[in-house]
Write a protein that holds these residues in place. Structure first.
Motif, PDB file in Angstrom:
ATOM      1  N   GLU A  98       0.993  -1.152   0.074  1.00  0.00           N
ATOM      2  CA  GLU A  98       0.073  -0.136   0.068  1.00  0.00           C
ATOM      3  C   GLU A  98       0.727   1.330   0.078  1.00  0.00           C
ATOM      4  N   THR A  99       1.938   1.222   0.828  1.00  0.00           N
ATOM      5  CA  THR A  99       2.622   2.388   0.942  1.00  0.00           C
ATOM      6  C   THR A  99       3.661   2.678  -0.040  1.00  0.00           C
ATOM      7  N   ILE A 100       4.083   1.493  -0.680  1.00  0.00           N
ATOM      8  CA  ILE A 100       4.785   1.453  -1.777  1.00  0.00           C
ATOM      9  C   ILE A 100       4.293   2.088  -2.957  1.00  0.00           C
ATOM     10  N   LYS A 101       3.093   1.706  -3.247  1.00  0.00           N
ATOM     11  CA  LYS A 101       2.314   2.204  -4.258  1.00  0.00           C
ATOM     12  C   LYS A 101       1.933   3.894  -4.054  1.00  0.00           C
ATOM     13  N   LYS A 102       1.759   4.252  -2.884  1.00  0.00           N
ATOM     14  CA  LYS A 102       1.745   5.540  -2.780  1.00  0.00           C
ATOM     15  C   LYS A 102       2.946   6.438  -2.848  1.00  0.00           C
ATOM     16  N   ARG A 103       4.116   5.872  -2.050  1.00  0.00           N
ATOM     17  CA  ARG A 103       5.301   6.534  -2.331  1.00  0.00           C
ATOM     18  C   ARG A 103       5.684   6.708  -3.963  1.00  0.00           C
ATOM     19  N   PHE A 104       5.506   5.606  -4.677  1.00  0.00           N
ATOM     20  CA  PHE A 104       5.641   5.722  -6.158  1.00  0.00           C
ATOM     21  C   PHE A 104       4.668   6.929  -6.701  1.00  0.00           C
ATOM     22  N   LYS A 105       3.497   6.829  -6.438  1.00  0.00           N
ATOM     23  CA  LYS A 105       2.612   7.971  -7.048  1.00  0.00           C
ATOM     24  C   LYS A 105       3.162   9.245  -6.572  1.00  0.00           C
ATOM     25  N   THR A 106       3.434   9.432  -5.480  1.00  0.00           N
ATOM     26  CA  THR A 106       3.995  10.627  -4.966  1.00  0.00           C
ATOM     27  C   THR A 106       5.305  11.128  -5.733  1.00  0.00           C
TER      28      THR A 106
END
Length: 212
Positions: free
Chosen positions: A158-166
């Motif tokens: 979940e966090t990885i996807k968020k970090r990549f999007k950011t």
């Protein structure tokens, strides 16, 4: 009657001095999404080319560990997936560069966005020699991050996807800004580590320590 002297025209010039703490510094921004392998390559550049590696993330984590009020604020923002205010990170980076005996710095994971970039140049009066951009697909980054277990709180899907999007939304405008100035050196980071380092070496050749 006094002579009226025209005020000199103020021109928004490129920052060229790059003086900090009484020394002229060379700064290279290192950008790449989470898991792009930039930390590994930074270690190689330090070893072979005599740069000091300043990781914005490491400096922020050290500040968190110190338990200061500043550190607590940073910790809460990271947990929420937010980006820490520019001034906080710039101050930590600037202090680290001034304290160092060295004059060649890799700044890793910063600037994260256009506002960071403008604030860094404005506050430090330093313009980077170039930006080293590790280009890697989201799938490859996700595979790598889930495969490593460094006990980092921010390494779950979940966090990885968020970090990549950011990263994509915030950092790509920075890369575009420096591309327009012909200051971006882009590397295919999906290749094996040794091949990536061959590409890195070619870029850093002009900075190799002079043989005595």
């Amino acid at each position: 009657m006094g002579t009226v002297v025209d005020a000199p025209a103020v021109v928004a010039e490129e920052v060229t001095e790059n003086m900090l703490g009484g020394k002229k510094v060379t700064v290279v921004f290192v950008l790449g999404g989470p898991g792009s392998g930039k930390g590994t390559q930074c270690a190689n550049i330090v070893e072979h080319f005599g740069f000091i590696h300043l990781s914005a993330g490491d400096l922020l984590r050290a500040e968190i560990k110190s338990g200061s009020e500043n550190g607590t604020m940073i910790e809460n923002m990271i947990k929420e997936g937010k980006i820490v205010p520019s001034e906080v990170t710039i101050k930590l980076l600037q202090e680290a560069m001034i304290k160092s005996e060295n004059d060649k710095f890799l700044i890793d994971g910063f600037p994260r966005n256009e506002e960071n970039r403008a604030a860094f140049e404005n506050v430090t009066k330093i313009s980077p020699a170039f930006v080293l951009f590790f280009d890697c697909s989201e799938e490859e980054m996700e595979r790598r991050l889930l495969g490593r277990n460094q006990g980092r709180v921010d390494d779950n899907v979940e966090t990885i996807k968020k970090r990549f999007k950011t990263f994509v939304e915030s950092s790509l405008p920075v890369i575009e800004h420096y591309s327009s100035k012909d200051k971006v050196k882009k590397i295919d980071a999906a290749k094996p580590i040794l091949e990536v380092f061959e590409d890195v070496k070619a870029i850093f050749a002009p900075y190799a320590p002079k043989a005595e």
